[in-house]
Design an enzyme around this catalytic site. Structure first.
Site, PDB file in Angstrom:
ATOM      1  N   ASP A 382       1.346  -1.232   0.525  1.00  0.00           N
ATOM      2  CA  ASP A 382       0.331  -0.103  -0.355  1.00  0.00           C
ATOM      3  C   ASP A 382       0.678   1.327   0.079  1.00  0.00           C
ATOM      4  O   ASP A 382       1.963   1.334   0.581  1.00  0.00           O
ATOM      5  CB  ASP A 382      -0.972   0.216   1.038  1.00  0.00           C
ATOM      6  CG  ASP A 382      -1.614   1.198   1.149  1.00  0.00           C
ATOM      7  OD1 ASP A 382      -2.409   1.570   0.272  1.00  0.00           O
ATOM      8  OD2 ASP A 382      -2.013   1.483   1.943  1.00  0.00           O
ATOM      9  N   LYS A 383       0.347   2.107  -0.967  1.00  0.00           N
ATOM     10  CA  LYS A 383       1.362   3.535  -1.214  1.00  0.00           C
ATOM     11  C   LYS A 383       1.528   4.666   0.190  1.00  0.00           C
ATOM     12  O   LYS A 383       2.423   4.349   1.091  1.00  0.00           O
ATOM     13  CB  LYS A 383       0.840   4.351  -2.225  1.00  0.00           C
ATOM     14  CG  LYS A 383       2.532   5.680  -1.784  1.00  0.00           C
ATOM     15  CD  LYS A 383       1.396   5.941  -3.367  1.00  0.00           C
ATOM     16  CE  LYS A 383       0.552   7.420  -2.792  1.00  0.00           C
ATOM     17  NZ  LYS A 383       0.925   8.495  -2.611  1.00  0.00           N
ATOM     18  N   THR A 384       0.079   5.118   0.868  1.00  0.00           N
ATOM     19  CA  THR A 384       0.472   5.544   1.427  1.00  0.00           C
ATOM     20  C   THR A 384       0.314   4.958   3.050  1.00  0.00           C
ATOM     21  O   THR A 384      -0.056   4.743   3.853  1.00  0.00           O
ATOM     22  CB  THR A 384      -0.821   6.384   1.496  1.00  0.00           C
ATOM     23  OG1 THR A 384      -1.471   6.632   0.325  1.00  0.00           O
ATOM     24  CG2 THR A 384      -0.848   7.427   2.357  1.00  0.00           C
ATOM     25  N   THR A 538      -2.831   1.752  -4.518  1.00  0.00           N
ATOM     26  CA  THR A 538      -3.337   3.142  -3.668  1.00  0.00           C
ATOM     27  C   THR A 538      -4.089   3.973  -4.441  1.00  0.00           C
ATOM     28  O   THR A 538      -4.837   3.226  -5.654  1.00  0.00           O
ATOM     29  CB  THR A 538      -2.119   4.255  -4.205  1.00  0.00           C
ATOM     30  OG1 THR A 538      -2.362   5.566  -3.451  1.00  0.00           O
ATOM     31  CG2 THR A 538      -1.689   4.222  -5.429  1.00  0.00           C
ATOM     32  N   GLY A 539      -5.022   4.312  -3.503  1.00  0.00           N
ATOM     33  CA  GLY A 539      -6.406   5.620  -4.345  1.00  0.00           C
ATOM     34  C   GLY A 539      -6.107   6.616  -4.821  1.00  0.00           C
ATOM     35  O   GLY A 539      -6.801   7.131  -4.902  1.00  0.00           O
ATOM     36  N   LYS A 566      -9.464  -3.153  -2.936  1.00  0.00           N
ATOM     37  CA  LYS A 566      -7.591  -3.830  -3.132  1.00  0.00           C
ATOM     38  C   LYS A 566      -7.816  -5.365  -2.796  1.00  0.00           C
ATOM     39  O   LYS A 566      -6.856  -5.267  -3.548  1.00  0.00           O
ATOM     40  CB  LYS A 566      -7.297  -3.331  -1.720  1.00  0.00           C
ATOM     41  CG  LYS A 566      -6.874  -1.754  -1.826  1.00  0.00           C
ATOM     42  CD  LYS A 566      -5.963  -1.401  -0.567  1.00  0.00           C
ATOM     43  CE  LYS A 566      -6.003   0.514  -0.382  1.00  0.00           C
ATOM     44  NZ  LYS A 566      -5.597   1.072   0.059  1.00  0.00           N
ATOM     45  N   ASP A 585      -1.973  -1.122   6.064  1.00  0.00           N
ATOM     46  CA  ASP A 585      -1.817  -0.491   7.103  1.00  0.00           C
ATOM     47  C   ASP A 585      -2.456  -0.782   8.257  1.00  0.00           C
ATOM     48  O   ASP A 585      -2.523   0.028   9.771  1.00  0.00           O
ATOM     49  CB  ASP A 585      -2.086   1.718   7.364  1.00  0.00           C
ATOM     50  CG  ASP A 585      -2.426   1.851   7.088  1.00  0.00           C
ATOM     51  OD1 ASP A 585      -3.893   0.745   6.793  1.00  0.00           O
ATOM     52  OD2 ASP A 585      -3.094   2.969   6.375  1.00  0.00           O
ATOM     53  N   ASP A 589      -6.777  -1.726   5.058  1.00  0.00           N
ATOM     54  CA  ASP A 589      -6.572  -2.622   3.841  1.00  0.00           C
ATOM     55  C   ASP A 589      -6.833  -4.312   4.042  1.00  0.00           C
ATOM     56  O   ASP A 589      -6.519  -5.672   4.076  1.00  0.00           O
ATOM     57  CB  ASP A 589      -4.513  -2.913   4.261  1.00  0.00           C
ATOM     58  CG  ASP A 589      -4.463  -2.215   3.085  1.00  0.00           C
ATOM     59  OD1 ASP A 589      -5.281  -0.948   2.614  1.00  0.00           O
ATOM     60  OD2 ASP A 589      -3.749  -0.740   3.904  1.00  0.00           O
TER      61      ASP A 589
END
Length: 703
Positions: A382-384, A538-539, A566, A585, A589
């Protein structure tokens, strides 16, 4: 003075969702009970095996020294005094009933449940040795089956092995118990009348506590006043201190190293992060494992193999007309078939691996996650908040009109200094991190927030305004030609752009993005070097995601993905035949974490992570995923090596003990069988201990 809120409501900034740090709270109402019961095996405790081992060892010394068979092997003459002949039988009997009790009880239990395994094999071996030795001692028949010394050593070795196993199995939980013991006994509670020292156990949610410089945080909570550098190594395994300020979460047991802060308690007792970590480790130790199931099946098969071999051996030697050899060979087969090495082969490896992982900030909730990690083809991040820091940061600046970049940062930082907006904090931090900007010593005055446009303040005798497109439209300003190239590029990659205006003239622009973690670059490269693909989900908009993906060299990027979708991307990767480890995180998710072969939640102890992920990373360092892969691969190698050695020894030794090569003069004597059995156990135990030499330091892993 209470600061005002900035007016950075421009679409590029306000629409860019920037979640905060993952919460550290956990809920584990039964954490203590699970931890305290951990370290038990077949109803027995580590202390029990330890005590019985030492007492049996002391008793075994005279048993061995006064054994006729041992004296013949070593080559010395037994002392001759009244009662000398009864030392080995009497003490050997005590060892059998006292030291062998756990195995006899376990064997009876397996027999009753019709599930033969290692305990039944051990019980059979020591029982056969005990009965055969008494037959010889009492002069019944013409047998030379003086196995007292082997019986004594067999029980001592079994007790030592189980003690080692129990100690290793409990070491991870024990280490975390030691961490819990580091919590302070008392806390400085802030009351209406001042500071009151109270027991930590009396704290409740909502209480305010003062954490002085050098003191430990007594309970999980949020900082309400002050800022400090915190040593969180006990939780994350990372040696560097972490800056925590108002609104950020601190964890019980961590240390404020430089300043005092006031913390509002949000979790106490079994709800704290430490309690949650203890529960995770306890669950990991109790969870099922394919490798352990394989060892249990091997033990059951070995029982039938040994029993069948014993019966065939007895019949064969009787048919050959040698009843004495029939008894001796059969007893030897049943004695050396004891699979203690097999019993240690898997549990020790898993226990040591789990312990090493826990000490490195990798909390394995399910053993299967550790076993599967070696087979992973792609890691989906996941990016953020995982690959990035999850908050705004100034990643570039461009100045014009003869203004230096450092001066631009100094002016913008001074103008934003009285704002609490996340964007303002990012600009102030960027100015503070630039020594040349600090050197200007600018201070802002007359701060005002312009809702939806930006902020303005008087700095160094000039009116400085910082804002986005709405600010420029209000002031009828256009981006200067020497800035337009950089601004267009920044906007093209999805970054937020703020302009700095001095006395109605644009003097520069700032690029704000969710900054990529320095550790992410090393993690991605190291994974790819190990033959593992890296994907990102990512969103965020496609241009934002592609910019981060290109910066990190990621193999595949999924952008514009809603949280609820996701898991479908995980399924898409799996449909290509790839085995996926999902790293998120743990907040939104959960479906993806649950669907993947290995779900890894970053950030210690969120509720969702504990429910949906097989692994929780106590810190936010993505390089910890590499530690899991390296540990998984090393553990698998050790498991296979130990299984091959343990089962291979029994498969080869039993036929030799049965006398299949007696015609060639090759016979495995009872004494030699006992020695080889001991060597097999020691080799397996030492081989497992080699896992402790694996360096899981993130800096070393990514070199």
């Amino acid at each position: 003075m209470k600061h005002q809120t900035s007016g950075h409501a421009d679409s590029q900034v306000a629409d860019h969702e920037m979640p905060g740090d993952p919460t550290h709270s956990t809920h584990s109402s039964h954490a203590d009970s699970e931890v305290h019961t951990h370290g038990q095996h077949a109803g027995h405790s580590t202390a029990m095996f330890k005590n019985r081992f030492w007492i049996s060892l002391i008793l075994a010394v005279p048993v061995v020294l006064f054994s006729h068979m041992f004296a013949e092997i070593v080559g010395y003459t037994l002392p001759d005094f009244p009662g000398a002949l009864w030392i080995s039988p009497i003490l050997g009997t005590v060892i059998f009933f006292y030291g062998g009790a756990p195995f006899l009880k376990g064997g009876i239990s397996e027999l009753k449940s019709r599930q033969p395994g290692m305990m039944l094999l051990i019980a059979m071996a020591i029982s056969v040795a005990f009965i055969a030795s008494w037959i010889t001692t009492l002069g019944i028949g013409n047998f030379n089956l003086d196995f007292w010394w082997e019986l004594a050593l067999l029980v001592v070795i079994m007790l030592l092995g189980h003690w080692m196993e129990m100690r290793a199995l409990g070491s991870a939980a024990g280490a975390l118990d030691a961490l819990a013991a580091l919590l302070p006994d008392e806390a400085d509670k802030v009351t209406d009348t001042g500071i009151e020292t109270v027991p930590v156990s009396s704290l409740a949610n909502g209480d305010i506590v003062l954490v002085r410089s050098g003191a430990r945080v007594p309970a999980d909570g949020d900082i309400v006043d002050g800022a400090a550098e915190f040593d969180e190594s006990m939780i994350t395994g990372e040696s560097r201190t972490v800056s925590r300020a108002v609104g950020e979460t601190v964890v019980a047991g961590t240390v404020a190293t430089d300043n005092a802060v006031r913390v509002r308690v949000t979790a106490v007792g079994s709800d704290t992060t430490l309690a949650g970590i203890q529960r995770l480790v306890a669950e990991a130790q109790a969870s099922s494992s394919k490798a352990q199931a394989l060892a249990d099946r091997a033990a059951a098969l070995l029982f039938y193999f040994a029993l069948t071999a014993g019966i065939l051996t007895f019949i064969a030697w009787l048919l050959l007309g040698s009843p004495n050899d029939a008894v001796i060979r059969t007893v030897t087969v049943l004695v050396i078939a004891c699979p203690h090495a097999l019993g240690l082969a898997i549990p020790l490896v898993i226990a040591i691996s789990t312990e090493r992982a826990a000490k490195s900030g990798v909390l394995i909730k399910n053993r299967m996650a550790l076993e599967r990690m070696r087979t992973i083809d792609v890691v989906l991040f996941d990016k953020t908040g995982t690959l990035t820091e999850g908050r705004h940061a100034v990643t570039a600046a461009a100045a014009t009109g003869g203004v230096a970049e450092a001066e631009l940062l100094a002016l913008a930082g001074a103008a934003e200094s009285d704002s609490e907006h996340p964007v303002a904090r990012a600009i102030v931090q960027a100015a503070a991190d630039n020594p040349d900007a600090v050197a200007f010593g600018f201070r802002g005055a007359g701060f005002s927030s312009m809702t939806g446009r930006g902020v303005q303040a008087e700095v160094n005798g000039s009116q400085i305004a910082v804002g986005g497109p709405n600010l420029l439209r209000e002031l009828s300003l256009d981006t200067p030609p020497d800035l337009s190239g950089a601004v267009s590029e920044w906007m093209g990659r999805g970054a937020s752009v703020l302009h700095v205006v001095r006395d109605s003239a644009i003097i520069g622009a700032l690029r704000l993005e969710d900054r990529v973690r320095d550790e992410s670059r090393a993690a991605v490269k190291a994974l790819q070097d190990r033959g593992v693909k890296v994907a990102m989900i990512t969103g965020d908009a496609r241009q934002v995601a592609e910019a981060v993906g290109a910066e990190l060299g990621i193999d595949e990027v999924f952008a514009d993905v809603l949280p609820q979708d996701k898991d479908s991307k995980v399924a898409e990767l799996q449909s290509r035949g790839l085995k996926v480890a999902m790293v998120g995180d743990g907040v939104n998710d959960a479906p993806a974490l649950a669907r993947s072969e290995v779900g890894i939640a970053i950030g210690a102890g969120t509720d969702v992570a504990m429910e949906s992920a097989g692994v929780v990373l106590a810190g936010n360092d993505p390089r910890s995923v590499l530690a899991m892969i390296d540990l998984s691969r090393a553990s698998y190698r050790k498991m296979i090596q130990n299984l091959v050695w343990a089962t291979g020894y029994n498969v080869l030794a039993v036929p030799l003990a049965a006398g299949v090569l007696a015609f060639a003069g090759i016979v495995l004597s009872p004494a030699a069988g006992a020695v080889l059995m001991s060597v097999s156990t020691i080799v397996v135990a030492l081989n497992a201990q080699l896992l402790r030499r694996i360096d899981l330091n993130p800096d070393r892993i990514t070199q």
